[in-house]
Design a protein around this motif. Structure first.
Motif, PDB file in Angstrom:
ATOM      1  N   LEU A 161       0.812  -1.217   0.000  1.00 29.91           N
ATOM      2  CA  LEU A 161       0.000   0.000   0.000  1.00 29.91           C
ATOM      3  C   LEU A 161       0.844   1.265   0.000  1.00 29.91           C
ATOM      4  CD1 LEU A 161      -2.708  -1.050   2.565  1.00 29.91           C
ATOM      5  CD2 LEU A 161      -2.911  -0.925   0.103  1.00 29.91           C
ATOM      6  N   PRO A 162       0.272   2.370  -0.524  1.00 29.63           N
ATOM      7  CA  PRO A 162       0.921   3.650  -0.338  1.00 29.63           C
ATOM      8  C   PRO A 162       0.881   4.010   1.136  1.00 29.63           C
ATOM      9  CG  PRO A 162      -1.276   3.967  -1.299  1.00 29.63           C
ATOM     10  CD  PRO A 162      -1.021   2.495  -1.219  1.00 29.63           C
TER      11      PRO A 162
ATOM     12  N   LEU B 184     -12.060   0.914  11.771  1.00 31.47           N
ATOM     13  CA  LEU B 184     -11.711   0.483  10.416  1.00 31.47           C
ATOM     14  C   LEU B 184     -12.828   0.802   9.429  1.00 31.47           C
ATOM     15  CD1 LEU B 184      -9.985  -2.867  11.300  1.00 31.47           C
ATOM     16  CD2 LEU B 184      -8.926  -0.998  10.066  1.00 31.47           C
TER      17      LEU B 184
ATOM     18  N   LEU C 111     -12.707   4.508   8.727  1.00 34.74           N
ATOM     19  CA  LEU C 111     -11.579   4.878   7.861  1.00 34.74           C
ATOM     20  C   LEU C 111     -11.783   4.406   6.428  1.00 34.74           C
ATOM     21  CD1 LEU C 111      -8.490   4.424  10.166  1.00 34.74           C
ATOM     22  CD2 LEU C 111      -9.425   6.538   9.258  1.00 34.74           C
TER      23      LEU C 111
ATOM     24  N   LEU D  43     -13.735   7.160   4.970  1.00 36.42           N
ATOM     25  CA  LEU D  43     -12.918   8.369   4.816  1.00 36.42           C
ATOM     26  C   LEU D  43     -11.956   8.235   3.628  1.00 36.42           C
ATOM     27  CD1 LEU D  43     -12.324  11.087   6.215  1.00 36.42           C
ATOM     28  CD2 LEU D  43     -10.486   9.948   7.436  1.00 36.42           C
ATOM     29  N   THR D  44     -11.301   7.066   3.541  1.00 38.77           N
ATOM     30  CA  THR D  44     -10.340   6.857   2.460  1.00 38.77           C
ATOM     31  C   THR D  44     -11.023   6.922   1.099  1.00 38.77           C
ATOM     32  OG1 THR D  44      -9.253   5.358   3.978  1.00 38.77           O
ATOM     33  CG2 THR D  44      -8.405   5.406   1.756  1.00 38.77           C
TER      34      THR D  44
ATOM     35  N   LEU E 231      -3.588   8.812   7.136  1.00 39.46           N
ATOM     36  CA  LEU E 231      -4.605   7.792   7.376  1.00 39.46           C
ATOM     37  C   LEU E 231      -4.057   6.691   8.268  1.00 39.46           C
ATOM     38  CD1 LEU E 231      -6.275   7.467   3.883  1.00 39.46           C
ATOM     39  CD2 LEU E 231      -7.410   8.056   6.025  1.00 39.46           C
TER      40      LEU E 231
ATOM     41  N   PHE F 119      -4.770   2.423  -6.683  1.00 37.32           N
ATOM     42  CA  PHE F 119      -4.137   1.800  -5.512  1.00 37.32           C
ATOM     43  C   PHE F 119      -4.683   2.368  -4.202  1.00 37.32           C
ATOM     44  CE2 PHE F 119      -0.793   0.542  -8.558  1.00 37.32           C
ATOM     45  CZ  PHE F 119      -0.866  -0.806  -8.323  1.00 37.32           C
ATOM     46  N   LEU F 120      -5.012   3.653  -4.193  1.00 36.31           N
ATOM     47  CA  LEU F 120      -5.589   4.224  -2.976  1.00 36.31           C
ATOM     48  C   LEU F 120      -6.977   3.640  -2.738  1.00 36.31           C
ATOM     49  CD1 LEU F 120      -4.637   6.253  -0.884  1.00 36.31           C
ATOM     50  CD2 LEU F 120      -6.025   7.972  -1.993  1.00 36.31           C
TER      51      LEU F 120
ATOM     52  N   LEU G 133      -7.726   0.652  -3.562  1.00 37.32           N
ATOM     53  CA  LEU G 133      -7.414  -0.669  -3.004  1.00 37.32           C
ATOM     54  C   LEU G 133      -7.204  -0.571  -1.496  1.00 37.32           C
ATOM     55  CD1 LEU G 133      -6.528  -3.659  -3.542  1.00 37.32           C
ATOM     56  CD2 LEU G 133      -4.219  -2.798  -3.729  1.00 37.32           C
ATOM     57  N   PHE G 134      -6.491   0.472  -1.101  1.00 38.37           N
ATOM     58  CA  PHE G 134      -6.255   0.732   0.323  1.00 38.37           C
ATOM     59  C   PHE G 134      -7.593   0.783   1.062  1.00 38.37           C
ATOM     60  CE2 PHE G 134      -3.619   3.840   3.216  1.00 38.37           C
ATOM     61  CZ  PHE G 134      -3.976   3.104   4.319  1.00 38.37           C
TER      62      PHE G 134
ATOM     63  N   ILE H 148     -11.550  10.383   0.135  1.00 41.95           N
ATOM     64  CA  ILE H 148     -10.306  10.989  -0.361  1.00 41.95           C
ATOM     65  C   ILE H 148     -10.009  10.527  -1.790  1.00 41.95           C
ATOM     66  CG2 ILE H 148      -7.822  11.091   0.021  1.00 41.95           C
ATOM     67  CD1 ILE H 148      -8.472  10.876   3.029  1.00 41.95           C
TER      68      ILE H 148
ATOM     69  N   PHE I 216      -9.376  12.950  -4.976  1.00 38.62           N
ATOM     70  CA  PHE I 216      -8.253  12.874  -5.916  1.00 38.62           C
ATOM     71  C   PHE I 216      -8.747  12.778  -7.359  1.00 38.62           C
ATOM     72  CE2 PHE I 216      -5.050  11.300  -2.598  1.00 38.62           C
ATOM     73  CZ  PHE I 216      -4.397  12.510  -2.592  1.00 38.62           C
TER      74      PHE I 216
ATOM     75  N   LEU J 156      -9.215  -2.554   1.348  1.00 39.89           N
ATOM     76  CA  LEU J 156      -8.548  -3.440   2.299  1.00 39.89           C
ATOM     77  C   LEU J 156      -8.893  -3.065   3.745  1.00 39.89           C
ATOM     78  CD1 LEU J 156      -5.137  -3.910   0.531  1.00 39.89           C
ATOM     79  CD2 LEU J 156      -6.919  -5.593   0.848  1.00 39.89           C
ATOM     80  N   LEU J 157      -9.136  -1.783   3.993  1.00 39.16           N
ATOM     81  CA  LEU J 157      -9.566  -1.395   5.337  1.00 39.16           C
ATOM     82  C   LEU J 157     -10.894  -2.057   5.675  1.00 39.16           C
ATOM     83  CD1 LEU J 157      -8.635   2.384   5.367  1.00 39.16           C
ATOM     84  CD2 LEU J 157      -7.715   0.640   6.867  1.00 39.16           C
TER      85      LEU J 157
ATOM     86  N   LEU K 182      -5.085   5.782  12.076  1.00 40.66           N
ATOM     87  CA  LEU K 182      -5.506   4.415  12.415  1.00 40.66           C
ATOM     88  C   LEU K 182      -4.824   3.963  13.705  1.00 40.66           C
ATOM     89  CD1 LEU K 182      -7.038   1.858  11.276  1.00 40.66           C
ATOM     90  CD2 LEU K 182      -4.829   1.117  10.466  1.00 40.66           C
TER      91      LEU K 182
END
Lengths: 586, 273
Positions: free
Chosen positions: A418-419, B61, B64, B67-68, A523, B87-88, B90-91, B71, B75, B94-95, A527
């Motif tokens: 991940l980034p 989780l 978030l 929230l992600t 983030l 990829f973000l 994906l982040f 974001i 973007f 995954l959360l 967390l």
């Protein structure tokens, strides 16, 4: 100049001192030595801006020849003693080829030691990450119940390993490179054999014969290089590379595939798991296998389109295959091992692409993969020693017993996918660079496809493993927290800090905008912050909903396996890519 | 300025699309359906509920994840790098998966596992789609892609592949096994309640915007084409949702990875030659 000599010689001295010390003195000495090595490598990285060249005197060359002959004879002896035909065969071939080498005298000379920016980065990995693993192993080896002498020899061997690695990334002389390559083979053989049982013996011999294929390949490259290019130096060879005679290049690439345990050579690295966990940690992260992408990076300047494409396809294919095979595994270290093989192959792909960005990305991936993998193997060791767990499916709800170790594993996996972490950055640039390549050569679509599938499968792998660790009990029972030895947590935590630094490095490279790096960092930070402050005190706790069932069902981790036939197909494909590479340059 | 306003109201926009979709679906089934603002009424109701949690990690989780995702949309609106956005995203997914794994409920675990497998199905297509855009416009930046003329003609196979994975992201039949209400009781969602479920609910609205924001990239700078594409796909997805039965996870994977990936590779080959 002096500091580079220090990096190569000090570990030898340290190994000797550690060997004759004991108890607390040994701990203090080791920590001091590791700090010295780390500081020296850091200093070189910061202060040296130019390449450093140096020649070794004739006496050294004679010493190396003696050492090398002794090594090859030792391999032959091991082969005969254990009546292992492959070890014997490859040792014999190497002795013959090595003997042939002395009938030739190449004319074009260069310097024996050539330290460039890549070597300096490698020093950092070897000494800082490798050093933290040595500190970790102080604690680990104590619980193995061996005699003091055997414990000390373990730590001493690890220091020797660092010395050899520091040397191998500095040498420009292929003959010396060969000697050091064989040394790493010897050390891995000794370390894998360390526990002394039958499995350890078998696997150590397997590592020995497979790595000797690499030795044979280097000797072949050396002979052809002398015959055609009249030199045994990397820089001269690369500068004069002739499009019509790339055999030395292909053979050196083959040696890299062997060291990088790429499929079909993966079994030696997976067999190394029988050794104490610090051995896996140091083999997988800071030393041994990193020679593979290092060598490809060194050679990439000399590659023509055909060789570069073959290496890229091979690397991406292994990346995909190793990720796929890992999905059926349950042994934690084996999962980590296959993921190392996959990521090493990705590094080799990146290294072969040739552009400046791809080179940077490969180096970033080498560095941060080393940190993440060291952290993950340390966690695997802690699981073994403190929790007596080896199989992922048994690690049920680790978060209830040790949030810290769960955090290490989570960060380890997250940093590879991940980034904003460095390994992500490497992967991200890899996609962009391959996309750029497709414009000129459509066959790179194959590379892109394997890379895409491989990276998705790796993410799947990492997060399915987390499914077992992360299952937290809702209503907290009495505390069952385990105390973990300090040296374990210190060394692991220092690696987490290093991972944090990756964000700073990533910013300096200007590959992603500040916002793009800052957001995921914040983030992650929030967390961790929210987890540790435990908000929602006024919320009522409830039990999970089980649809009214009395017996609570537990989900176990899922596995995905392909049949033996398909595995063989994958194996044949990767072997045939290597054959195409070798035949193609003839 | 417009961008910032858009970023702030994007969840509301998602809620409206969600409400509108419920009406369209109901009309297709011969029902009247709920009012357009029903998702917001639900929100108000959920906010009023008592706080029940299994443990704090779980709800953190979930929050978030929302929230992600927000974001990610920000973007996209700002026109950042498409590959990075994928990829973000994906982040954020995954959360949600981690949230699902963090409770000891078999349904939640099954849901999270399926979420992971669904990711294997759609993620490669998203990445290859980004590369397709790069090959046709010369940039990964969404701002550049939006300024170029529509690439729909040269990216048509990729467009089809993308349409194929939309039902997975929007949890629509035939690819809705990830939350399959009747068999795994909503999967990952099961242990969320009250205001905490609200965030998951809003995350779903954001997924709508995510999908349609990527979809209109195929229209380039052509606004009419963008609206037409969104409308046609919107109706198509809902019609398919109403007309098909759920397929198993295994078939979902096989279909997307064979048909979808072949389309992608075919398209990339066409672009490269």
């Amino acid at each position: 100049m002096q500091s580079i000599i220090a990096l190569m010689s000090l570990p030898l001295f340290f190994a000797l001192l550690v060997f004759f010390s004991s108890g607390r003195v040994r701990t203090v000495l080791t920590i001091a030595f590791v700090s010295i090595l780390s500081l020296v490598s850091l200093n070189i990285f910061i202060s040296e801006t130019q390449n450093i060249e140096m020649n070794l005197t004739h006496l050294w060359h004679i010493l190396f020849i003696a050492l090398d002959s002794a090594l090859l004879l030792y391999f032959l002896y091991q082969g005969l003693k254990n009546s292992h035909k492959w070890v014997t065969l490859f040792a014999a071939i190497q002795i013959v080829l090595y003997g042939l080498l002395f009938t030739l005298s190449p004319q074009l000379k260069s310097s024996d030691i050539l330290v460039d920016d890549l070597s300096m980065v490698m020093y950092m990995i070897i000494n800082v990450v490798g050093g933290s693993i040595i500190i970790y192993s102080l604690e680990y080896i104590k619980s193995e119940g061996f005699s003091r002498l055997k414990e000390n020899s373990f730590i001493a061997l690890l220091f020797l390993f660092l010395a050899v690695m520091n040397f191998i990334v500095s040498t420009n002389n292929i003959e010396i490179f060969f000697m050091l390559f064989e040394m790493t083979t010897l050390f891995s053989f000794l370390l894998i054999r360390y526990r002394g049982d039958e499995v350890a013996q078998t696997n150590a011999l397997r590592a020995l014969w497979m790595n000797q294929i690499g030795g044979v390949a280097i000797l072949g490259a050396l002979l052809f290089s002398i015959l055609h290019y009249n030199t045994l130096y990397f820089d001269v060879l690369i500068a004069n590379m002739d499009e019509n005679y790339l055999l030395p290049l292909a053979l050196l690439a083959l040696a890299a595939f062997v060291k990088g345990a790429s499929i079909p050579f993966e079994t030696w690295l997976l067999g190394a798991m029988v050794a104490p966990t610090p051995v896996s940690a140091i083999l997988h992260s800071a030393t041994m296998v990193k020679i593979a992408p290092f060598l490809i990076l060194k050679l990439s300047a000399a590659m023509n389109d055909f060789v570069a494409l073959s290496v890229a396809i091979f690397g991406s294919f292994v990346f995909f295959t190793a990720s796929l095979l890992a999905l059926s595994k349950d042994y934690f270290k084996e999962i980590l091992g296959l993921s190392t093989i996959a990521l090493l192959a990705l590094m080799m792909t990146l290294a072969s692409l040739g552009s400046e960005e791809a080179r940077t990305a490969a180096i970033i991936l080498i560095v941060f993969h080393a940190i993440s993998k060291a952290l993950l193997f340390m966690s695997a060791g802690i699981l073994e020693k403190s929790f007596h767990l080896k199989y992922v499916n048994d690690i049920d709800g680790l978060i209830n017993h040790s949030p810290l170790v769960t955090f290490y594993i989570l960060i380890g996996f997250a940093s590879l996918t991940l980034p904003p972490f460095g390994a992500f950055l490497g992967k991200f640039i890899a996609f962009m660079e391959v996309a750029r390549k497709i414009e000129h050569e459509p066959l790179y679509i194959l590379v892109l496809l394997f890379m895409t599938l491989g990276s998705v499968l790796l993410t799947l792998l990492y997060f399915k493993v987390l499914s077992r660790l992360f299952a937290k009990e809702g209503l907290a029972k009495s505390s069952r927290k385990k105390e973990i030895p300090k040296l374990f947590t210190w060394s692991a935590s220092s690696l987490v800090v290093l991972l944090g630094l990756s964000i700073v490095v990533a910013y300096q490279l200007n590959l992603l905008s500040l916002l793009e790096l800052l957001i995921p960092t914040l983030l992650l930070f929030s967390l961790v912050l929210l987890f540790s402050t435990v908000p929602f005190k006024n919320a009522q706790r409830v039990k999970e909903y089980h649809c009214g069932e009395r017996d609570i069902l537990k989900a176990s981790m899922f596995y995905f396996d392909i049949s033996k036939r398909y595995k063989n197909v994958l194996l044949y494909i990767s072997i045939s890519i290597i054959i195409v590479l070798i035949v193609g340059v003839l | 300025m417009l961008e910032i306003v858009l970023i702030l109201i994007v969840p509301l926009l998602g809620g409206l699309i969600y409400g509108f979709e419920r009406i369209v679906r109901a009309r297709m089934q011969g029902r009247v359906g709920p009012p357009l603002l029903q998702p917001f009424y639900d929100t108000l109701k959920l906010m009023d509920k008592a706080l029940f949690i299994v443990h704090p990690y779980h709800v953190i989780l979930g929050f978030l994840h929302f929230l992600t995702l927000w974001i990610v949309l920000a973007f996209i609106i700002l026109g950042e790098n498409l590959l990075y956005i994928i990829f973000l995203h994906l982040f954020s997914s995954l959360l949600l998966v981690l949230a699902g794994f963090s409770v000891r409920s078999i349904f939640s675990h099954l849901g999270a596992n399926r979420e992971l497998l669904a990711m294997v199905a759609y993620e490669p297509i998203l990445i290859l789609m980004a590369v397709g855009f790069y090959l046709s416009t010369g940039s990964f930046d969404i701002s550049v892609i939006r300024e170029n003329p529509s690439a729909l003609a040269s990216l048509f196979p990729l467009f089809l592949a993308f349409v194929l994975i939309i039902p997975i992201k929007l949890k629509k039949s035939p690819f809705d096994a990830t939350e399959a209400h009747q068999e795994i009781v909503g999967g990952v969602e099961i242990e969320f309640s009250g205001i905490f479920f609200e965030f998951l609910y809003m995350a779903k609205w954001l997924e709508y915007i995510f999908v349609y924001a990527l979809l209109i990239l195929f229209a380039g700078d052509n606004l009419y084409l963008a609206s037409a594409l969104s409308l046609v796909i919107f109706i198509l997805i809902n019609a398919i949702d109403n007309a098909t039965a759920r397929v198993k996870m295994r078939h979902l994977l096989i279909i997307t990875l064979t048909v979808g990936l072949s389309l992608c590779v075919l398209n990339l080959l066409l672009l490269a030659y």
